[in-house]
Design a protein around this motif. Structure first.
Motif, PDB file in Angstrom:
ATOM      1  N   PHE A 230     -90.294  10.989 -25.268  1.00 14.21           N
ATOM      2  CA  PHE A 230     -89.446  11.382 -26.391  1.00 14.21           C
ATOM      3  C   PHE A 230     -88.373  12.359 -25.923  1.00 14.21           C
ATOM      4  O   PHE A 230     -88.554  13.086 -24.946  1.00 14.21           O
ATOM      5  CB  PHE A 230     -90.272  12.027 -27.510  1.00 14.21           C
ATOM      6  N   GLY A 231     -87.254  12.353 -26.653  1.00 17.43           N
ATOM      7  CA  GLY A 231     -86.173  13.291 -26.371  1.00 17.43           C
ATOM      8  C   GLY A 231     -85.937  14.200 -27.562  1.00 17.43           C
ATOM      9  O   GLY A 231     -86.784  14.332 -28.450  1.00 17.43           O
ATOM     10  N   THR A 232     -84.773  14.811 -27.626  1.00 17.52           N
ATOM     11  CA  THR A 232     -84.425  15.699 -28.723  1.00 17.52           C
ATOM     12  C   THR A 232     -83.653  14.930 -29.798  1.00 17.52           C
ATOM     13  O   THR A 232     -83.320  13.754 -29.618  1.00 17.52           O
ATOM     14  CB  THR A 232     -83.553  16.862 -28.214  1.00 17.52           C
ATOM     15  N   LEU A 233     -83.362  15.608 -30.913  1.00 17.75           N
ATOM     16  CA  LEU A 233     -82.623  14.980 -31.996  1.00 17.75           C
ATOM     17  C   LEU A 233     -81.221  14.570 -31.548  1.00 17.75           C
ATOM     18  O   LEU A 233     -80.743  13.479 -31.865  1.00 17.75           O
ATOM     19  CB  LEU A 233     -82.528  15.932 -33.194  1.00 17.75           C
ATOM     20  N   SER A 234     -80.566  15.447 -30.780  1.00 15.63           N
ATOM     21  CA  SER A 234     -79.206  15.139 -30.335  1.00 15.63           C
ATOM     22  C   SER A 234     -79.192  13.936 -29.401  1.00 15.63           C
ATOM     23  O   SER A 234     -78.301  13.086 -29.494  1.00 15.63           O
ATOM     24  CB  SER A 234     -78.588  16.359 -29.642  1.00 15.63           C
ATOM     25  N   THR A 235     -80.173  13.847 -28.499  1.00 11.95           N
ATOM     26  CA  THR A 235     -80.204  12.702 -27.585  1.00 11.95           C
ATOM     27  C   THR A 235     -80.574  11.417 -28.319  1.00 11.95           C
ATOM     28  O   THR A 235     -80.191  10.323 -27.891  1.00 11.95           O
ATOM     29  CB  THR A 235     -81.200  12.940 -26.433  1.00 11.95           C
ATOM     30  N   PHE A 236     -81.302  11.538 -29.438  1.00 11.77           N
ATOM     31  CA  PHE A 236     -81.616  10.343 -30.232  1.00 11.77           C
ATOM     32  C   PHE A 236     -80.342   9.698 -30.748  1.00 11.77           C
ATOM     33  O   PHE A 236     -80.140   8.490 -30.619  1.00 11.77           O
ATOM     34  CB  PHE A 236     -82.535  10.714 -31.399  1.00 11.77           C
ATOM     35  N   PHE A 237     -79.460  10.497 -31.342  1.00 10.22           N
ATOM     36  CA  PHE A 237     -78.212   9.947 -31.873  1.00 10.22           C
ATOM     37  C   PHE A 237     -77.294   9.469 -30.748  1.00 10.22           C
ATOM     38  O   PHE A 237     -76.558   8.503 -30.902  1.00 10.22           O
ATOM     39  CB  PHE A 237     -77.499  10.989 -32.741  1.00 10.22           C
ATOM     40  N   ILE A 410     -77.951   0.411 -46.502  1.00  9.43           N
ATOM     41  CA  ILE A 410     -77.426   0.097 -45.167  1.00  9.43           C
ATOM     42  C   ILE A 410     -76.054   0.739 -44.963  1.00  9.43           C
ATOM     43  O   ILE A 410     -75.750   1.259 -43.887  1.00  9.43           O
ATOM     44  CB  ILE A 410     -77.342  -1.432 -44.973  1.00  9.43           C
ATOM     45  N   ILE A 411     -75.220   0.722 -46.014  1.00 14.31           N
ATOM     46  CA  ILE A 411     -73.905   1.360 -45.925  1.00 14.31           C
ATOM     47  C   ILE A 411     -74.059   2.848 -45.635  1.00 14.31           C
ATOM     48  O   ILE A 411     -73.409   3.399 -44.730  1.00 14.31           O
ATOM     49  CB  ILE A 411     -73.107   1.152 -47.231  1.00 14.31           C
ATOM     50  N   ALA A 412     -74.940   3.524 -46.409  1.00  9.06           N
ATOM     51  CA  ALA A 412     -75.149   4.958 -46.222  1.00  9.06           C
ATOM     52  C   ALA A 412     -75.731   5.254 -44.841  1.00  9.06           C
ATOM     53  O   ALA A 412     -75.309   6.210 -44.164  1.00  9.06           O
ATOM     54  CB  ALA A 412     -76.081   5.491 -47.313  1.00  9.06           C
ATOM     55  N   LEU A 413     -76.679   4.428 -44.404  1.00  9.50           N
ATOM     56  CA  LEU A 413     -77.278   4.621 -43.082  1.00  9.50           C
ATOM     57  C   LEU A 413     -76.248   4.435 -41.985  1.00  9.50           C
ATOM     58  O   LEU A 413     -76.196   5.219 -41.020  1.00  9.50           O
ATOM     59  CB  LEU A 413     -78.437   3.641 -42.888  1.00  9.50           C
ATOM     60  N   GLY A 414     -75.404   3.394 -42.117  1.00  8.84           N
ATOM     61  CA  GLY A 414     -74.380   3.154 -41.113  1.00  8.84           C
ATOM     62  C   GLY A 414     -73.390   4.299 -41.014  1.00  8.84           C
ATOM     63  O   GLY A 414     -72.994   4.709 -39.917  1.00  8.84           O
ATOM     64  N   VAL A 415     -72.978   4.841 -42.171  1.00  4.63           N
ATOM     65  CA  VAL A 415     -72.054   5.975 -42.170  1.00  4.63           C
ATOM     66  C   VAL A 415     -72.704   7.187 -41.533  1.00  4.63           C
ATOM     67  O   VAL A 415     -72.097   7.888 -40.709  1.00  4.63           O
ATOM     68  CB  VAL A 415     -71.594   6.301 -43.611  1.00  4.63           C
ATOM     69  N   PHE A 416     -73.961   7.469 -41.900  1.00  3.16           N
ATOM     70  CA  PHE A 416     -74.669   8.626 -41.352  1.00  3.16           C
ATOM     71  C   PHE A 416     -74.834   8.509 -39.841  1.00  3.16           C
ATOM     72  O   PHE A 416     -74.542   9.458 -39.090  1.00  3.16           O
ATOM     73  CB  PHE A 416     -76.034   8.754 -42.027  1.00  3.16           C
ATOM     74  N   LEU A 417     -75.303   7.345 -39.379  1.00  3.06           N
ATOM     75  CA  LEU A 417     -75.493   7.155 -37.945  1.00  3.06           C
ATOM     76  C   LEU A 417     -74.164   7.208 -37.200  1.00  3.06           C
ATOM     77  O   LEU A 417     -74.078   7.745 -36.091  1.00  3.06           O
ATOM     78  CB  LEU A 417     -76.190   5.814 -37.684  1.00  3.06           C
ATOM     79  N   GLY A 418     -73.120   6.652 -37.810  1.00  3.35           N
ATOM     80  CA  GLY A 418     -71.810   6.667 -37.173  1.00  3.35           C
ATOM     81  C   GLY A 418     -71.260   8.072 -37.008  1.00  3.35           C
ATOM     82  O   GLY A 418     -70.773   8.451 -35.933  1.00  3.35           O
ATOM     83  N   VAL A 419     -71.343   8.874 -38.063  1.00  2.00           N
ATOM     84  CA  VAL A 419     -70.796  10.229 -38.020  1.00  2.00           C
ATOM     85  C   VAL A 419     -71.591  11.108 -37.051  1.00  2.00           C
ATOM     86  O   VAL A 419     -71.024  11.797 -36.193  1.00  2.00           O
ATOM     87  CB  VAL A 419     -70.788  10.858 -39.430  1.00  2.00           C
ATOM     88  N   THR A 420     -72.909  11.101 -37.180  1.00  2.00           N
ATOM     89  CA  THR A 420     -73.726  11.955 -36.307  1.00  2.00           C
ATOM     90  C   THR A 420     -73.654  11.488 -34.855  1.00  2.00           C
ATOM     91  O   THR A 420     -73.556  12.315 -33.935  1.00  2.00           O
ATOM     92  CB  THR A 420     -75.194  11.951 -36.773  1.00  2.00           C
TER      93      THR A 420
END
Length: 435
Positions: A230-237, A410-420
């Motif tokens: 496992f890694g950290t939150l930042s490396t996950f994104f 899916i739209i909200a998830l895509g936006v969240f994953l894209g921004v982070t």
């Protein structure tokens, strides 16, 4: 963008059909327009559309993110990508039967965007395609520059943080060496003669993957470095962006489904292909990380050393990416020439775009970092946000709350994953430059 509705509606369908674009199947039968794809041929087309140079950055991503996190992430992204492709197909089938649709036949992602949202939808798809395709080409130049720098630099210069040749960064010299030749290749109005290089590129990629995996297995048999699950939150994104980049190919869903003999079985073939690719990606990334541990390089071929076979693999990859560059830039030219030059061939515009892509490649030091940036910033929008949005708009009058919630989710998830993901990728890029 200044075009009449009728012209804009037909732009992606009718313009520049003589050479491959982002929506042109790579194994289509041009000689016989009535020859449709069998199930094995559709499997091959989907495989070719998705698998590319991004796979070479996966072992490094496994190192950063953790091998177990990465495996889960790859299958999660594969499932989301599959869902996005199927949403596009469902929306196309719904709209083609509608009397209010601007097209009798929706052939491309851009056509679907226009059918759903008019000029705004077309512009959204065009913008993301330009950014993603240009981003792929920037990644190609980074790969070529870093690989040749590592391969042909002397041990003395290689030990330096930034190897130099005649006082100039080796990576910069190799990228600028490609520039005049790319101007020539990208000046060709019709790329029909270069189309087979798309398939050649995938064959070389697969060959390179096979050689790398064999060497990884041999290295792993001799040494078993410490690895993290496992890694950290930042490396996950960060890793998520690379995974999304590696699965980008959603724009091919509509033309591939159109060319299949039995279109009712496309979903099954697509699902099987995505599972196969996810398993292959997972095995390749994990094996590379298990072999080299914390010493895994951002381009896994850099871990292979400078033997004859290793050198041939790395040079072969550079050559195929060099010739794939104009093919991947072609959708960018199609969009720019259609919007700003009335669909006509424009040499100086192409040269300026090649220059812009080359300049960006000079300032990004790490291959995998840039994959994460492109995957998060553009591929999340193309693969998740736009398909779910178009599907929701096409079916909103007859959806129950569960189906509507799924699309909105899916739209909200895509936006969240894209921004982070974009944020963390930029942090990685600028932190490398500051070191």
């Amino acid at each position: 963008m200044g075009f009449e509705k009728q012209n804009e509606a037909g732009s992606s369908t009718n313009s520049l059909r003589s050479f491959p674009r982002e929506d042109t199947p790579l194994l289509s039968s041009h000689a016989n327009p009535h020859s449709l794809s069998s199930q094995p041929k559709t499997f091959a087309n989907v495989f070719i559309a998705i698998v590319g140079a991004g796979v070479l950055g996966l072992p490094y991503t496994f190192m950063r993110t953790g091998w177990l996190t990465s495996l889960i992430m790859i299958f999660f992204v594969a499932a989301l990508t599959y869902r996005g492709m199927m949403l596009l197909i469902a929306a196309r089938r719904k709209l083609e039967g509608s009397p209010h649709c601007a097209f009798s036949k929706i052939s491309s992602f851009g056509d679907l965007g226009f059918a759903v949202c008019g000029s705004v939808g077309r512009f959204a798809v065009d913008s993301m395609i330009v950014l993603s395709q240009a981003g792929f080409c920037v990644g190609y130049l980074i790969f070529i520059g870093n690989t040749l720098s590592n391969l042909f630099s002397s041990p003395l210069t290689l030990s330096a943080a930034s190897p130099k040749i005649w006082g100039v960064s080796a990576k910069s010299l190799y990228i600028w060496s490609c520039f005049p030749f790319q101007l020539g290749l990208n000046s060709i109005p019709s790329l029909t003669l270069l189309a087979p290089l798309s398939i050649f590129a995938d064959i070389v990629d697969l060959g390179a993957m096979g050689v790398v995996m064999v060497q990884d297995a041999l290295v792993f048999a001799k040494q078993m470095p410490l690895v993290e699950a496992f890694g950290t939150l930042s490396t996950f994104f960060y890793g998520l962006g690379v995974a999304v980049y590696s699965f980008e190919g959603v724009g091919m869903a509509l033309p591939l489904e159109s060319e299949m003999k039995d279109r009712s079985k496309f979903g099954k073939i697509l699902g099987l292909t995505m599972i196969f690719i996810a398993a292959m990606y997972g095995g390749f990334g994990a094996l590379g990380y298990f072999a080299f541990g914390d010493n895994t390089k951002d381009i896994i071929t850099a871990n292979m050393g400078k033997g004859l076979l290793s050198s041939l693999v790395q040079v072969g990859l550079c050559i195929n990416l060099f010739f794939t560059f104009p093919l991947m830039m072609n959708p960018v030219y199609e969009v720019f020439e259609r919007r700003f030059w009335d669909g006509k061939y424009c040499l100086w515009m192409r040269w300026m775009l090649v220059l812009a892509v080359s300049l960006v490649a000079l300032f990004v030091p790490n291959f995998a970092d840039f994959l994460s940036l492109v995957g998060s910033s553009t591929c999340c929008v193309l693969g998740f946000v736009l398909p779910a949005l178009f599907h929701y708009l096409a079916f909103k009058d007859e959806m129950n709350w569960r189906r509507a919630s799924a699309d909105v989710g899916i739209i909200a998830l895509g936006v969240f994953l894209g921004v982070t993901g974009t944020w963390y990728a930029l942090l990685e890029i600028f932190s490398v430059k500051e070191q």
